[in-house]
Design a protein around this motif. Structure first.
Motif, PDB file in Angstrom:
ATOM      1  N   PHE A   1       7.484   4.467  -0.186  1.00 42.04           N
ATOM      2  CA  PHE A   1       6.312   5.336  -0.023  1.00 42.04           C
ATOM      3  C   PHE A   1       6.773   6.750  -0.369  1.00 42.04           C
ATOM      4  N   SER A   2       6.450   7.207  -1.573  1.00 49.49           N
ATOM      5  CA  SER A   2       7.114   8.372  -2.146  1.00 49.49           C
ATOM      6  C   SER A   2       6.219   9.583  -2.353  1.00 49.49           C
ATOM      7  N   LYS A   3       4.966   9.511  -1.955  1.00 46.26           N
ATOM      8  CA  LYS A   3       4.093  10.681  -2.074  1.00 46.26           C
ATOM      9  C   LYS A   3       4.538  11.753  -1.079  1.00 46.26           C
ATOM     10  N   PRO A   4       4.610  13.013  -1.520  1.00 46.61           N
ATOM     11  CA  PRO A   4       4.943  14.082  -0.575  1.00 46.61           C
ATOM     12  C   PRO A   4       3.760  14.401   0.329  1.00 46.61           C
ATOM     13  N   SER A   5       3.951  15.313   1.251  1.00 47.54           N
ATOM     14  CA  SER A   5       2.867  15.711   2.162  1.00 47.54           C
ATOM     15  C   SER A   5       1.615  16.079   1.368  1.00 47.54           C
ATOM     16  N   PRO A   6       0.425  15.566   1.774  1.00 50.82           N
ATOM     17  CA  PRO A   6       0.089  14.891   3.037  1.00 50.82           C
ATOM     18  C   PRO A   6       0.277  13.377   3.036  1.00 50.82           C
ATOM     19  N   PHE A   7       1.187  12.863   2.196  1.00 52.11           N
ATOM     20  CA  PHE A   7       1.603  11.456   2.267  1.00 52.11           C
ATOM     21  C   PHE A   7       0.426  10.500   2.042  1.00 52.11           C
ATOM     22  N   THR A   8      -0.082  10.515   0.829  1.00 58.88           N
ATOM     23  CA  THR A   8      -1.298   9.758   0.526  1.00 58.88           C
ATOM     24  C   THR A   8      -1.015   8.415  -0.140  1.00 58.88           C
ATOM     25  N   ASP A   9       0.163   7.847   0.074  1.00 55.02           N
ATOM     26  CA  ASP A   9       0.415   6.484  -0.380  1.00 55.02           C
ATOM     27  C   ASP A   9      -0.627   5.546   0.231  1.00 55.02           C
ATOM     28  N   TYR A  10      -1.151   4.622  -0.574  1.00 48.01           N
ATOM     29  CA  TYR A  10      -1.971   3.565   0.005  1.00 48.01           C
ATOM     30  C   TYR A  10      -1.104   2.765   0.981  1.00 48.01           C
ATOM     31  N   VAL A  11      -1.710   2.280   2.053  1.00 52.99           N
ATOM     32  CA  VAL A  11      -1.004   1.436   3.015  1.00 52.99           C
ATOM     33  C   VAL A  11      -1.252  -0.026   2.644  1.00 52.99           C
ATOM     34  N   PRO A  12      -0.216  -0.741   2.206  1.00 53.07           N
ATOM     35  CA  PRO A  12      -0.422  -2.148   1.834  1.00 53.07           C
ATOM     36  C   PRO A  12      -0.634  -3.019   3.063  1.00 53.07           C
ATOM     37  N   VAL A  13      -1.696  -3.790   3.062  1.00 52.07           N
ATOM     38  CA  VAL A  13      -1.967  -4.731   4.150  1.00 52.07           C
ATOM     39  C   VAL A  13      -1.594  -6.149   3.718  1.00 52.07           C
ATOM     40  N   ILE A  14      -1.989  -6.528   2.502  1.00 57.28           N
ATOM     41  CA  ILE A  14      -1.631  -7.840   1.948  1.00 57.28           C
ATOM     42  C   ILE A  14      -1.214  -7.641   0.491  1.00 57.28           C
ATOM     43  N   ARG A  15      -0.021  -8.090   0.149  1.00 55.39           N
ATOM     44  CA  ARG A  15       0.386  -8.146  -1.255  1.00 55.39           C
ATOM     45  C   ARG A  15       0.572  -9.604  -1.670  1.00 55.39           C
ATOM     46  N   TYR A  16       0.458  -9.850  -2.970  1.00 53.26           N
ATOM     47  CA  TYR A  16       0.556 -11.221  -3.462  1.00 53.26           C
ATOM     48  C   TYR A  16       1.949 -11.791  -3.199  1.00 53.26           C
ATOM     49  N   SER A  17       2.968 -10.951  -3.188  1.00 52.25           N
ATOM     50  CA  SER A  17       4.313 -11.445  -2.903  1.00 52.25           C
ATOM     51  C   SER A  17       4.387 -12.030  -1.489  1.00 52.25           C
ATOM     52  N   GLU A  18       3.652 -11.441  -0.538  1.00 53.22           N
ATOM     53  CA  GLU A  18       3.618 -12.032   0.802  1.00 53.22           C
ATOM     54  C   GLU A  18       3.010 -13.427   0.750  1.00 53.22           C
ATOM     55  N   VAL A  19       1.917 -13.577   0.013  1.00 56.51           N
ATOM     56  CA  VAL A  19       1.269 -14.881  -0.085  1.00 56.51           C
ATOM     57  C   VAL A  19       2.249 -15.915  -0.645  1.00 56.51           C
ATOM     58  N   LEU A  20       2.993 -15.538  -1.690  1.00 55.72           N
ATOM     59  CA  LEU A  20       3.963 -16.474  -2.273  1.00 55.72           C
ATOM     60  C   LEU A  20       5.046 -16.836  -1.268  1.00 55.72           C
ATOM     61  N   LEU A  21       5.492 -15.879  -0.482  1.00 54.65           N
ATOM     62  CA  LEU A  21       6.522 -16.172   0.521  1.00 54.65           C
ATOM     63  C   LEU A  21       5.967 -16.955   1.702  1.00 54.65           C
ATOM     64  N   ASN A  22       4.708 -16.705   2.076  1.00 52.16           N
ATOM     65  CA  ASN A  22       4.061 -17.548   3.088  1.00 52.16           C
ATOM     66  C   ASN A  22       4.035 -19.001   2.614  1.00 52.16           C
ATOM     67  N   TYR A  23       3.607 -19.177   1.370  1.00 57.12           N
ATOM     68  CA  TYR A  23       3.527 -20.511   0.773  1.00 57.12           C
ATOM     69  C   TYR A  23       4.918 -21.127   0.700  1.00 57.12           C
ATOM     70  N   ALA A  24       5.910 -20.345   0.271  1.00 49.70           N
ATOM     71  CA  ALA A  24       7.268 -20.868   0.137  1.00 49.70           C
ATOM     72  C   ALA A  24       7.789 -21.384   1.475  1.00 49.70           C
ATOM     73  N   GLU A  25       7.598 -20.590   2.527  1.00 50.00           N
ATOM     74  CA  GLU A  25       8.088 -21.017   3.838  1.00 50.00           C
ATOM     75  C   GLU A  25       7.373 -22.275   4.316  1.00 50.00           C
ATOM     76  N   ALA A  26       6.067 -22.311   4.130  1.00 46.59           N
ATOM     77  CA  ALA A  26       5.312 -23.491   4.559  1.00 46.59           C
ATOM     78  C   ALA A  26       5.713 -24.717   3.752  1.00 46.59           C
ATOM     79  N   ALA A  27       5.947 -24.538   2.461  1.00 47.53           N
ATOM     80  CA  ALA A  27       6.383 -25.664   1.626  1.00 47.53           C
ATOM     81  C   ALA A  27       7.744 -26.163   2.099  1.00 47.53           C
ATOM     82  N   ALA A  28       8.648 -25.251   2.411  1.00 43.43           N
ATOM     83  CA  ALA A  28       9.971 -25.667   2.890  1.00 43.43           C
ATOM     84  C   ALA A  28       9.858 -26.416   4.211  1.00 43.43           C
TER      85      ALA A  28
END
Length: 489
Positions: A362-389
């Motif tokens: 998160f690299s935006k300087p003050s006032p720190f306006t980076d979007y806050v990620p709630v769900i990324r596709y990489s999480e979905v792939l890792l959720n799937y990976a763990e469940a598959a395992a």
């Protein structure tokens, strides 16, 4: 003490009700202002008058969710610093010191403020759903269904964030433990404030009901990259279900939900709706916030920033860009042998300052306006990976975790021991989550859902003890503000 409790009760209820009010205030006239409605209720006679005002209410729901004390930053921070990846540098009680030290109490600011912000968002959603139902004739039926679905999606996200922090993990006893007061009705007075806790299982049941309703009612796409990232669509609800089922240990359902939005064998994409996929450049989703990798995020701007000491960059990035409140624990994942220096996530996201390593994801300087990620596709792939395992589909699990790793380090070869057994593969996936999702608010949730002990942390002259699942500190206590105002607890 009695007078103090009355004062706390009045202040808390007024605050909650105010935050839950419709956000179109221009309709108030002089008579309304000079003759306010008693208690905490307010007239909503104008809030749903037109389609334009109704969409204004929808936007207000998302705005409530990204309160700085909630998904605007703080809940992500707290779920990070409860884990072992961070060392507190400044011993500032305002920025989560007690959370890092694992000694929060019912009166601790973060325990009270996050609860209040989340329940304010929930009540705002409930008020909206009632107002929408009462005024459904004023809007196109398709939009009525969509807006209802968006509200239910947000309510599911809110309850899941609360139940994973303030209640025992579902996997501890199949959800039999006390969960949360499950508020599903619009409240504008104190009449129904007393409400007992539903079980964890009942809370999850409601979360899934809301998510299933949301999936049915949400559009496939909004046709705009910004809206596809910042408003819920069908794939957003499905992605969230993979997280919820993972927390329940229902791995077969994780797989079946993930299969709706993950297709392919070595690289993976969503076959319908928004074409979610990993970006070739791992850093891109953190500078261009609306790529198809970002399934759902909280948008920020210079005129709509998270607010002082709530921002992710403020906490995790080194000065002068951030404030460097927390640096990476040398005993944590940052120095793990399976995260080599050649990995693009280390190249792009780790910076050294004054001998300590910081996260510059998160690299935006003050006032720190980076979007806050709630769900990324990489999480979905890792959720799937763990469940598959965990369901013994080893080839699929290996393909999924490899896709995430090789996006950042194409030459990397997992040690043979990582895939030697089912448990070894699960462990490798859990480690990959620590790397890929670092700083995004998953570490504490992954520790609790897998019933691990929070490891001891030492640095900067401070120490935080290990916390076992049997400890009362394993989950957060109910806040004093709720205990003082809800006599059913």
């Amino acid at each position: 003490m009695k007078n103090q409790n009355i004062k706390v009760r009045k202040h808390y209820l007024l605050k909650m009700a105010f935050l839950a009010l419709p956000f179109t205030f221009a309709a108030c006239d002089t008579e309304d202002m000079l003759n306010p409605v008693p208690e905490t209720s307010i007239s909503d006679k104008n809030a749903f008058d037109t389609p334009e005002r109704i969409i204004g209410q929808v936007n207000g729901l998302y705005d409530a969710m990204k309160d700085g004390q909630y998904y605007g930053g703080r809940i992500v921070v707290y779920n990070e610093i409860r884990g072992e990846e961070w060392i507190n540098r400044l011993t500032n009680g305002v920025t989560g010191l007690q959370t890092w030290q694992q000694n929060v109490q019912s009166g601790t600011n973060e325990v009270q403020n996050l609860w209040g912000a989340a329940y304010a968002a929930i009540n705002r959603i409930n008020v909206f759903l009632q107002g929408l139902e009462d005024n459904k004739a004023k809007i196109d039926p398709t939009l009525y269904t969509q807006y209802q679905a968006e509200a239910k999606f947000l309510r599911a996200v809110a309850y899941h964030s609360l139940v994973t922090l303030y209640a025992k993990p579902y996997n501890a006893d199949n959800g039999a433990s006390p969960g949360l007061p499950l508020r599903l009705q619009a409240e504008t007075t104190t009449a129904n404030n007393d409400l007992a806790r539903s079980t964890v299982a009942k809370v999850y049941e409601q979360i899934l009901k809301d998510l299933n309703d949301a999936e049915a009612g949400l559009p496939l796409t909004y046709g705009s990259a910004v809206l596809n990232t910042t408003r819920a669509h069908k794939n957003t609800a499905i992605a969230m279900k993979t997280r919820v089922y993972l927390h329940m240990g229902n791995y077969a359902k994780v797989v079946s939900e993930a299969q709706k939005i993950v297709s392919g064998t070595t690289s993976f994409t969503a076959p319908t709706g928004v074409a979610h996929a990993l970006q070739a450049d791992v850093a891109l989703p953190f500078t261009n916030y609306t790529t198809t990798e970002s399934v759902f995020s909280m948008p920020m701007s210079d005129l709509d920033a998270p607010g002082t000491q709530n921002q992710l960059g403020y906490y995790f990035n080194a000065a002068p860009v951030g404030n460097g409140e927390y640096y990476l624990n040398a005993a944590g994942i940052v120095n793990d042998a399976q995260w080599p220096a050649t990995d693009a996530r280390k190249v792009n996201f780790i910076v050294t300052a004054s001998g300590n390593k910081y996260l510059k994801k998160f690299s935006k300087p003050s006032p720190f306006t980076d979007y806050v990620p709630v769900i990324r596709y990489s999480e979905v792939l890792l959720n799937y990976a763990e469940a598959a395992a965990r369901t013994n589909d080893m080839p699929k699990a290996i393909a999924l975790v490899s896709a995430v790793r090789k996006r950042s380090d194409a030459a990397y070869v997992f040690p043979a021991t990582s895939f030697a057994t089912q448990q070894a593969l699960v462990d490798a996936i859990l480690k990959e989550r620590r790397i890929e999702l670092l700083g995004e608010g998953f570490r504490a949730m992954d520790i609790t859902r897998t019933l691990q002990t929070f490891p001891e942390k030492t640095g900067s002259g401070l120490n935080a003890p290990a916390v076992a699942p049997s400890s009362t500190d394993y989950v957060w206590p109910m806040p004093n503000s709720e205990l003082a105002t809800n006599k059913a607890l």
